[in-house]
Design a protein around this motif. Structure first.
Motif, PDB file in Angstrom:
ATOM      1  N   ASN A  88       0.850  -1.199   0.000  1.00  0.00           N
ATOM      2  CA  ASN A  88       0.000   0.000   0.000  1.00  0.00           C
ATOM      3  C   ASN A  88       0.883   1.245   0.000  1.00  0.00           C
ATOM      4  N   VAL A  89       0.320   2.365  -0.420  1.00  0.00           N
ATOM      5  CA  VAL A  89       1.110   3.588  -0.420  1.00  0.00           C
ATOM      6  C   VAL A  89       1.496   3.979   1.019  1.00  0.00           C
ATOM      7  N   GLY A  90       0.675   3.603   1.984  1.00  0.00           N
ATOM      8  CA  GLY A  90       1.003   3.827   3.396  1.00  0.00           C
ATOM      9  C   GLY A  90       0.717   5.251   3.850  1.00  0.00           C
ATOM     10  N   LEU A 112      -3.951   4.034 -11.464  1.00  0.00           N
ATOM     11  CA  LEU A 112      -3.503   2.795 -12.101  1.00  0.00           C
ATOM     12  C   LEU A 112      -2.824   1.964 -11.015  1.00  0.00           C
ATOM     13  N   GLY A 113      -3.434   0.830 -10.657  1.00  0.00           N
ATOM     14  CA  GLY A 113      -2.889  -0.028  -9.593  1.00  0.00           C
ATOM     15  C   GLY A 113      -3.603   0.191  -8.280  1.00  0.00           C
ATOM     16  N   ALA A 114      -4.652  -0.612  -8.026  1.00  0.00           N
ATOM     17  CA  ALA A 114      -5.466  -0.400  -6.818  1.00  0.00           C
ATOM     18  C   ALA A 114      -5.009  -1.274  -5.645  1.00  0.00           C
ATOM     19  N   GLY A 117      -7.015  -1.407  -2.357  1.00  0.00           N
ATOM     20  CA  GLY A 117      -7.904  -0.250  -2.277  1.00  0.00           C
ATOM     21  C   GLY A 117      -7.506   0.802  -1.262  1.00  0.00           C
ATOM     22  N   TYR A 118      -6.309   0.660  -0.675  1.00  0.00           N
ATOM     23  CA  TYR A 118      -5.893   1.631   0.346  1.00  0.00           C
ATOM     24  C   TYR A 118      -5.871   3.051  -0.226  1.00  0.00           C
ATOM     25  N   SER A 119      -5.132   3.241  -1.332  1.00  0.00           N
ATOM     26  CA  SER A 119      -5.014   4.604  -1.890  1.00  0.00           C
ATOM     27  C   SER A 119      -6.341   5.058  -2.486  1.00  0.00           C
ATOM     28  N   ALA A 120      -7.142   4.100  -2.965  1.00  0.00           N
ATOM     29  CA  ALA A 120      -8.457   4.468  -3.516  1.00  0.00           C
ATOM     30  C   ALA A 120      -9.323   5.051  -2.392  1.00  0.00           C
ATOM     31  N   ILE A 136      -7.957   1.252 -11.814  1.00  0.00           N
ATOM     32  CA  ILE A 136      -7.752   0.088 -12.680  1.00  0.00           C
ATOM     33  C   ILE A 136      -6.783  -0.880 -11.995  1.00  0.00           C
ATOM     34  N   GLU A 137      -7.207  -2.123 -11.863  1.00  0.00           N
ATOM     35  CA  GLU A 137      -6.364  -3.131 -11.199  1.00  0.00           C
ATOM     36  C   GLU A 137      -6.279  -4.384 -12.073  1.00  0.00           C
ATOM     37  N   LEU A 138      -5.041  -4.769 -12.339  1.00  0.00           N
ATOM     38  CA  LEU A 138      -4.753  -5.914 -13.196  1.00  0.00           C
ATOM     39  C   LEU A 138      -5.282  -7.239 -12.641  1.00  0.00           C
ATOM     40  N   ASN A 139      -5.082  -7.437 -11.347  1.00  0.00           N
ATOM     41  CA  ASN A 139      -5.395  -8.718 -10.719  1.00  0.00           C
ATOM     42  C   ASN A 139      -6.869  -8.728 -10.272  1.00  0.00           C
ATOM     43  N   PRO A 165      -5.795  -5.083 -17.373  1.00  0.00           N
ATOM     44  CA  PRO A 165      -4.527  -4.371 -17.563  1.00  0.00           C
ATOM     45  C   PRO A 165      -4.764  -2.940 -18.047  1.00  0.00           C
ATOM     46  N   SER A 166      -4.054  -2.000 -17.455  1.00  0.00           N
ATOM     47  CA  SER A 166      -4.214  -0.578 -17.785  1.00  0.00           C
ATOM     48  C   SER A 166      -4.136  -0.342 -19.288  1.00  0.00           C
ATOM     49  N   GLN A 167      -3.212  -1.052 -19.939  1.00  0.00           N
ATOM     50  CA  GLN A 167      -3.004  -0.806 -21.374  1.00  0.00           C
ATOM     51  C   GLN A 167      -4.224  -1.175 -22.219  1.00  0.00           C
ATOM     52  N   ASP A 168      -5.082  -2.060 -21.683  1.00  0.00           N
ATOM     53  CA  ASP A 168      -6.326  -2.409 -22.395  1.00  0.00           C
ATOM     54  C   ASP A 168      -7.467  -1.474 -22.016  1.00  0.00           C
ATOM     55  N   LEU A 187      -0.257   7.205 -10.778  1.00  0.00           N
ATOM     56  CA  LEU A 187       0.380   6.006 -11.326  1.00  0.00           C
ATOM     57  C   LEU A 187       0.980   5.220 -10.173  1.00  0.00           C
ATOM     58  N   ASP A 188       0.446   4.056  -9.908  1.00  0.00           N
ATOM     59  CA  ASP A 188       1.000   3.256  -8.802  1.00  0.00           C
ATOM     60  C   ASP A 188       0.943   1.772  -9.150  1.00  0.00           C
ATOM     61  N   HIS A 189       1.129   1.475 -10.455  1.00  0.00           N
ATOM     62  CA  HIS A 189       1.158   0.062 -10.839  1.00  0.00           C
ATOM     63  C   HIS A 189       2.614  -0.335 -11.067  1.00  0.00           C
TER      64      HIS A 189
HETATM   65  C1  LIG Z   1       1.945  -0.859  -5.505  1.00  0.00           C
HETATM   66  S1  LIG Z   1       0.466  -1.738  -5.800  1.00  0.00           S
HETATM   67  C2  LIG Z   1      -0.754  -0.477  -5.725  1.00  0.00           C
HETATM   68  C3  LIG Z   1      -0.971   0.017  -4.317  1.00  0.00           C
HETATM   69  C4  LIG Z   1      -2.178   0.903  -4.178  1.00  0.00           C
HETATM   70  N1  LIG Z   1      -2.144   2.033  -5.082  1.00  0.00           N
HETATM   71  C5  LIG Z   1      -2.270   1.425  -2.759  1.00  0.00           C
HETATM   72  O1  LIG Z   1      -1.495   2.308  -2.411  1.00  0.00           O
HETATM   73  O2  LIG Z   1      -3.080   0.934  -2.000  1.00  0.00           O
HETATM   74  C6  LIG Z   1       0.585  -2.035  -7.527  1.00  0.00           C
HETATM   75  C7  LIG Z   1      -0.643  -2.692  -8.125  1.00  0.00           C
HETATM   76  O3  LIG Z   1      -0.603  -2.468  -9.531  1.00  0.00           O
HETATM   77  C8  LIG Z   1      -1.202  -3.571 -10.163  1.00  0.00           C
HETATM   78  N2  LIG Z   1      -0.778  -3.555 -11.571  1.00  0.00           N
HETATM   79  C9  LIG Z   1       0.425  -3.861 -12.081  1.00  0.00           C
HETATM   80  N3  LIG Z   1       0.448  -3.694 -13.405  1.00  0.00           N
HETATM   81  C10 LIG Z   1      -0.783  -3.256 -13.759  1.00  0.00           C
HETATM   82  C11 LIG Z   1      -1.397  -2.900 -15.002  1.00  0.00           C
HETATM   83  N4  LIG Z   1      -0.731  -2.948 -16.140  1.00  0.00           N
HETATM   84  N5  LIG Z   1      -2.671  -2.488 -14.980  1.00  0.00           N
HETATM   85  C12 LIG Z   1      -3.365  -2.406 -13.808  1.00  0.00           C
HETATM   86  N6  LIG Z   1      -2.840  -2.733 -12.614  1.00  0.00           N
HETATM   87  C13 LIG Z   1      -1.566  -3.148 -12.586  1.00  0.00           C
HETATM   88  C14 LIG Z   1      -0.696  -4.771  -9.366  1.00  0.00           C
HETATM   89  O4  LIG Z   1      -1.523  -5.900  -9.543  1.00  0.00           O
HETATM   90  C15 LIG Z   1      -0.709  -4.208  -7.954  1.00  0.00           C
HETATM   91  O5  LIG Z   1      -1.902  -4.548  -7.296  1.00  0.00           O
END
Ligand SMILES: C[S@@+](CC[C@H](N)C(=O)[O-])C[C@H]1O[C@@H](n2cnc3c(N)ncnc32)[C@H](O)[C@@H]1O
Length: 215
Positions: A88-90, A112-114, A117-120, A136-139, A165-168, A187-189
């Motif tokens: 998490n971003v903390g 980008l990268g949830a 959900g902490y930062s969300a 947007i979250e990949l997993n 995936p963000s790119q899609d 941007l946090d992915h």
């Molecule tokens: C550092 S964590 C995000 C932490 C979150 N922002 C928080 O602070 O609570 C990175 C996240 O990005 C996701 N991720 C990585 N590549 C991605 C992509 N191309 N599209 C969407 N999500 C992606 C990962 O699955 C992971 O859950």
């Protein structure tokens, strides 16, 4: 079969040991994370019958107050500080994020990268009435945890969680998610996607401050 001279074998073994020691010393932090994430974590998950992300959510459901985003953040921070580290971003970097959201007052915000959900939760709790966040979250498992985290925090009406995936997803933002303009992007992915995704966002002229064609 040819036999290596014992002295050569000993020198090779010593070199190998020194190389491993050097690598361990130089990349100790990285190796520790790999050891934790790739060995200890899967073993612990197997033993517990769940995942770290499910344990974080469970801790929130048991210790935070429904509808109170601040208590959700505190519960995640406490768990990840005392029990299991998570990406998490903390709270420390979160305070910087808070300041940016307060200053920018975005109407449409993209993350980008949830993860869980902490930062969300952090950003959505500061949005003004009518503003919205798309994350947007990949997993898909993480996306589901994020949705439950936001539901519990009472922020579900302000946030759309998109799994993929963000790119899609980025190329679909305009048509599928009704996004004409973004005021802020977090941007946090994975870092290798920062540049390509920023470039993907550019032609869509979504980023505020970017000159539109004809300007
Ligand atoms: C550092 S964590 C995000 C932490 C979150 N922002 C928080 O602070 O609570 C990175 C996240 O990005 C996701 N991720 C990585 N590549 C991605 C992509 N191309 N599209 C969407 N999500 C992606 C990962 O699955 C992971 O859950």
């Amino acid at each position: 079969m040819l036999e290596a001279p014992p002295l050569l074998l000993a020198a090779f073994s010593l070199g190998l040991v020194l190389l491993v020691l050097l690598l361990c010393h130089s990349y100790s932090g990285f190796l520790l994370i790999c050891w934790n994430e790739l060995v200890l974590q899967p073993l612990y998950n197997l033993f517990m019958g769940d995942t770290k992300e499910q344990r974080i959510l469970r801790h929130v459901l048991q210790h935070a107050v429904a509808g109170d985003p601040q208590s959700v953040l505190e519960a995640i921070d406490t768990y990840c500080l005392q029990k299991e580290w998570a990406m998490n971003v903390g709270d420390k970097k979160g305070q910087i994020l808070d300041a940016v959201v307060r200053e920018q007052r975005p109407s449409v915000l993209l993350e980008l990268g949830a993860y869980c959900g902490y930062s969300a939760v952090r950003m959505a709790r500061l949005l003004e009435p009518g503003a919205r966040l798309l994350t947007i979250e990949l997993n898909p498992d993480y996306a589901a945890i994020t949705q439950q985290m936001l539901d519990f925090a009472g922020l579900q009406d302000r946030v759309t969680v998109v799994a993929g995936p963000s790119q899609d997803i980025i190329p679909q933002l305009k048509k599928k998610y009704d996004v004409d303009m973004l005021d802020m992007v977090f941007l946090d992915h994975w870092k290798d996607r920062y540049l390509p995704d920023t470039l993907l966002l550019e032609p869509l002229t979504l980023l505020l401050g970017q000159p539109q064609s004809g300007d």
